[in-house]
Design a protein around this motif. Structure first.
Motif, PDB file in Angstrom:
ATOM      1  N   ASN A 193       5.707   3.052  -1.527  1.00 25.32           N
ATOM      2  CA  ASN A 193       5.105   1.975  -0.935  1.00 25.32           C
ATOM      3  C   ASN A 193       5.700   2.161   0.608  1.00 25.32           C
TER       4      ASN A 193
ATOM      5  N   ARG B 293     -16.314   4.368  -2.983  1.00 23.28           N
ATOM      6  CA  ARG B 293     -14.986   5.026  -3.294  1.00 23.28           C
ATOM      7  C   ARG B 293     -14.617   6.358  -2.405  1.00 23.28           C
ATOM      8  N   HIS B 294     -13.332   6.574  -2.700  1.00 29.52           N
ATOM      9  CA  HIS B 294     -13.033   7.821  -1.774  1.00 29.52           C
ATOM     10  C   HIS B 294     -13.614   9.001  -2.566  1.00 29.52           C
TER      11      HIS B 294
ATOM     12  N   ARG C 119      -3.292   9.042   9.113  1.00 30.05           N
ATOM     13  CA  ARG C 119      -4.391   8.157   9.030  1.00 30.05           C
ATOM     14  C   ARG C 119      -5.471   8.447   9.885  1.00 30.05           C
TER      15      ARG C 119
ATOM     16  N   ILE D 204       0.816  -1.113  -0.011  1.00 26.78           N
ATOM     17  CA  ILE D 204       0.045  -0.073   0.109  1.00 26.78           C
ATOM     18  C   ILE D 204       0.852   1.205  -0.030  1.00 26.78           C
ATOM     19  N   SER D 205       0.421   2.439  -0.539  1.00 21.60           N
ATOM     20  CA  SER D 205       1.255   3.539  -0.731  1.00 21.60           C
ATOM     21  C   SER D 205       0.832   4.499   0.347  1.00 21.60           C
TER      22      SER D 205
ATOM     23  N   HIS E 229       3.303   8.634  -3.227  1.00 24.91           N
ATOM     24  CA  HIS E 229       3.047   7.325  -3.931  1.00 24.91           C
ATOM     25  C   HIS E 229       3.967   6.064  -3.791  1.00 24.91           C
TER      26      HIS E 229
ATOM     27  N   GLU F   1      -2.586   5.887   0.163  1.00 32.66           N
ATOM     28  CA  GLU F   1      -3.634   4.602   0.309  1.00 32.66           C
ATOM     29  C   GLU F   1      -3.772   4.662   1.824  1.00 32.66           C
TER      30      GLU F   1
ATOM     31  N   LEU G  40      -5.479   7.598   3.360  1.00 32.34           N
ATOM     32  CA  LEU G  40      -7.308   7.078   2.957  1.00 32.34           C
ATOM     33  C   LEU G  40      -8.005   6.049   3.571  1.00 32.34           C
ATOM     34  N   THR G  41      -7.243   5.063   4.130  1.00 34.38           N
ATOM     35  CA  THR G  41      -7.937   4.054   4.951  1.00 34.38           C
ATOM     36  C   THR G  41      -8.689   4.714   6.341  1.00 34.38           C
TER      37      THR G  41
ATOM     38  N   MET H 153      -9.727  12.779  -0.707  1.00 28.15           N
ATOM     39  CA  MET H 153      -8.468  12.852  -1.393  1.00 28.15           C
ATOM     40  C   MET H 153      -7.759  14.327  -1.069  1.00 28.15           C
TER      41      MET H 153
END
Length: 245
Positions: A130, A105-106, A146, A86-87, A128, A90, A93-94, A111
């Motif tokens: 990992n 979807r987000h 997060r 996962i980046s 972006h 991402e 965004l969780t 975003m």
């Protein structure tokens, strides 16, 4: 400042073994609370009770209405699987996923908030990448981001300074101090000395809880909590954890 969370006479254990006994604690608006104590003393268990992941055997936990649903949680860095594909973006965004939108979807707003937070913690250029390619300090900041994307009123952190280098630790402490201007910070830690200049209250937990204002601790109290003599060293940090002795 008013109360945000009121914990009253809470007891809890696993199977028939008690871990917490008659614990009471008030958490205040824009407080910076340290929760210290030995391994197995119940610190992480208390966080799980506050979050509602587990329910107390007895007693009550009252979370004020405007705080309910706005608790941010940052787990221990050591429990995070760095090999998860996962980046950084991402991962942040969780934090937007909840019971009402876990299949959606987000949104554009999600975003924008995630990117804004990554910009604020100086990781936008890593968004972006990992997470396995990030340093320990960078991953810790991503885990905090997060939690922040849901705009919490109270931020609960479990050992946030463990397993990161001194430079990352200093940067992280500065970031938490800045966040404390807007929200309540609760930190579970084995090493309170880095927080000596910033904490407001400290709770010592080993089945029972002892609550103290800044500067009220003494070696006798810590010895009772840990069950052995305790020496606190702050390298380059003014010694403000213990009262004069």
């Amino acid at each position: 400042m008013g109360h945000l969370i009121e914990i009253t006479d809470v007891s809890f254990g696993y199977e028939d073994i008690p871990v917490l006994e008659n614990v009471s604690l008030d958490i205040f608006e824009r407080d910076f609370l340290l929760l210290i104590g030995p391994n197995g003393g119940g610190k992480t268990t208390l966080l799980k009770l506050i979050l509602g992941i587990i329910k107390p055997w007895s007693g009550s936990i009252r979370i004020l209405r405007d705080v309910a649903g706005r608790l941010g949680y940052v787990p221990q860095f050591a429990s995070f699987n760095r090999n998860f594909p996962i980046s950084a973006l991402e991962m942040v965004l969780t934090g937007c996923i909840g019971p009402q939108n876990y299949l959606k979807r987000h949104t554009k707003d999600d975003m924008e908030k995630a990117e804004m937070i990554l910009e604020k913690i100086n990781l936008h250029d890593k968004r972006h990448e990992n997470v396995k390619d990030l340093s320990g300090g960078q991953i810790q900041k991503v885990l905090i981001a997060r939690a922040l994307v849901s705009e919490p009123v109270v931020l609960l952190l479990d050992e946030p300074t463990a397993s990161i280098d001194i430079t990352s630790k200093t940067s992280l402490l500065d970031f938490l101090n800045e966040l404390n201007e807007k929200m309540t910070i609760v930190v579970v830690t084995h090493d309170p000395t880095p927080f000596a200049l910033t904490y407001r209250h400290i709770a010592c937990l080993n089945k029972n809880l002892y609550f103290h204002e800044k500067g009220e601790l003494d070696a006798h109290i810590l010895e009772n909590v840990y069950g052995c003599p305790v020496e606190l060293l702050g390298h380059g940090i003014p010694h403000t954890l213990l009262k004069k002795h």
